[in-house]
Write a protein that holds these residues in place. Sequence first.
Motif, PDB file in Angstrom:
ATOM      1  N   LYS A  21     -40.189 -16.130 -25.971  1.00 57.60           N
ATOM      2  CA  LYS A  21     -40.859 -14.833 -25.763  1.00 57.60           C
ATOM      3  C   LYS A  21     -40.772 -14.431 -24.286  1.00 57.60           C
ATOM      4  N   GLU A  22     -41.027 -15.342 -23.376  1.00 53.86           N
ATOM      5  CA  GLU A  22     -40.957 -15.043 -21.954  1.00 53.86           C
ATOM      6  C   GLU A  22     -39.527 -14.754 -21.521  1.00 53.86           C
ATOM      7  N   ARG A  23     -38.573 -15.453 -22.108  1.00 53.21           N
ATOM      8  CA  ARG A  23     -37.165 -15.219 -21.787  1.00 53.21           C
ATOM      9  C   ARG A  23     -36.751 -13.817 -22.213  1.00 53.21           C
ATOM     10  N   VAL A  24     -37.172 -13.405 -23.399  1.00 55.01           N
ATOM     11  CA  VAL A  24     -36.873 -12.059 -23.888  1.00 55.01           C
ATOM     12  C   VAL A  24     -37.464 -11.016 -22.950  1.00 55.01           C
ATOM     13  N   GLU A 237     -31.370 -15.578 -34.315  1.00 49.14           N
ATOM     14  CA  GLU A 237     -32.028 -15.458 -35.612  1.00 49.14           C
ATOM     15  C   GLU A 237     -33.530 -15.216 -35.442  1.00 49.14           C
ATOM     16  N   GLN A 238     -34.156 -15.887 -34.459  1.00 51.88           N
ATOM     17  CA  GLN A 238     -35.578 -15.677 -34.225  1.00 51.88           C
ATOM     18  C   GLN A 238     -35.847 -14.265 -33.705  1.00 51.88           C
ATOM     19  N   MET A 239     -35.013 -13.802 -32.789  1.00 51.43           N
ATOM     20  CA  MET A 239     -35.184 -12.464 -32.249  1.00 51.43           C
ATOM     21  C   MET A 239     -34.920 -11.399 -33.301  1.00 51.43           C
ATOM     22  N   ARG A 240     -33.969 -11.653 -34.161  1.00 55.31           N
ATOM     23  CA  ARG A 240     -33.683 -10.717 -35.245  1.00 55.31           C
ATOM     24  C   ARG A 240     -34.924 -10.536 -36.119  1.00 55.31           C
ATOM     25  N   ARG A 241     -35.604 -11.636 -36.413  1.00 54.76           N
ATOM     26  CA  ARG A 241     -36.816 -11.551 -37.221  1.00 54.76           C
ATOM     27  C   ARG A 241     -37.963 -10.906 -36.442  1.00 54.76           C
ATOM     28  N   LEU A 276     -43.266  -7.411 -28.260  1.00 53.94           N
ATOM     29  CA  LEU A 276     -42.210  -8.411 -28.334  1.00 53.94           C
ATOM     30  C   LEU A 276     -41.111  -7.947 -29.280  1.00 53.94           C
ATOM     31  N   GLY A 277     -41.501  -7.383 -30.423  1.00 53.56           N
ATOM     32  CA  GLY A 277     -40.513  -6.875 -31.370  1.00 53.56           C
ATOM     33  C   GLY A 277     -39.639  -5.798 -30.764  1.00 53.56           C
ATOM     34  N   LEU A 278     -40.255  -4.899 -29.993  1.00 53.14           N
ATOM     35  CA  LEU A 278     -39.482  -3.842 -29.343  1.00 53.14           C
ATOM     36  C   LEU A 278     -38.553  -4.426 -28.284  1.00 53.14           C
ATOM     37  N   SER A 279     -39.026  -5.425 -27.540  1.00 52.69           N
ATOM     38  CA  SER A 279     -38.181  -6.067 -26.534  1.00 52.69           C
ATOM     39  C   SER A 279     -36.958  -6.712 -27.166  1.00 52.69           C
ATOM     40  N   CYS A 280     -37.138  -7.314 -28.340  1.00 49.73           N
ATOM     41  CA  CYS A 280     -36.001  -7.923 -29.038  1.00 49.73           C
ATOM     42  C   CYS A 280     -34.980  -6.867 -29.418  1.00 49.73           C
TER      43      CYS A 280
END
Length: 361
Positions: A21-24, A237-241, A276-280
Amino acid sequence: MADDDLSDIPTVEVARLLELKERVASLAVPLPCASQTFAGPPSDVERHGMQRKAFLHQLRAASLLPPADGSDSSCDGVEHFIEFGAGNGALSYAVWLASRGACHSVLVDQRQSLTLNLSGVQAELPLPAGEIERLTPAGRALPRWEPHCACLDVTKVRVDYLRKAARGGTCVGLANHLCGDALDCAMRAAVDAWPGDEHGRLAAFVAATCCHHKIRWELFAGRRQFESWGLTRETFEQMRRWSRLAPRRNRESSTRVRVQVEARRLGVPPSEAAALGLSCRLLLDRARLHFLAENGFETSLQHHVPFEATADNILMVAVAPRRVGPGGAGIPGPQGGPRLSEGGHTTSAESSEEQPRAGST
């Protein structure tokens, strides 16, 4: 797609998720918001109209359409506009009107009944009152709109078919909310179809993105850049979700089950999980932009319309650098000389490696 309890997401240590999450957050630089005051929730007709106008604005800013005031009737050498995932053709029709009927339209969509003409479209499309008159030059009748309609799955469209449909020349690719990796396939197909040789030149590619959770790693155009950031397929895959957590236009984040569950798992407020979802989404689109930059386009990412118009309001813009033609005239240049501009910051992209082609798995 309905919210669920995230039971389809593999269990990963919370500490590892928080690190990701912090990396994103460190990579996904927020974009300036597009703001507009509304007396009330805009209607669907108004929302769709705003999105079309935003596309026209970007095309005019790149000198790919004549100015809105009618002071110039040229399209600066553009002969074809190809819309991938064209749906009912509303965007292509608006672009054709804005070109003063000077450009050829190619509509690619998987619908089996994609047959449009000017009279039928005028009656069917959700164009606000006055839009046709505003785009049509006074005192001159437009020719009949005769788009080339291709009922094809975008993920399987062939380069040779696109070349035949566009009949060579200078082309611009468009996509408005083309779902998931269908957009990645469209980007590759357009770049491959018109490389700047005798087959034609791709002058620009403009796309509003959506459905990031439907992007498959095998077809993801930004894979090379993703890996250069030190991110793996597992993190993809985690970011996609996580991208499904992004805010929705008519739903408070705190009321969405998907957001509530992930917020509890991460130990953060629902609003932070939605952010977080928007950042992904932003990061996935920035990686896609690098694919276009590697192929010689100057690129940018922006919120093209207010959130009230659509929650999927991220627009990717890629324009080929202009070269000087005879008499000093600017001409959309061929692919070459990668450049990436994000929020006014320009960097050089690395050379591209071979990527999966449209339709590959």
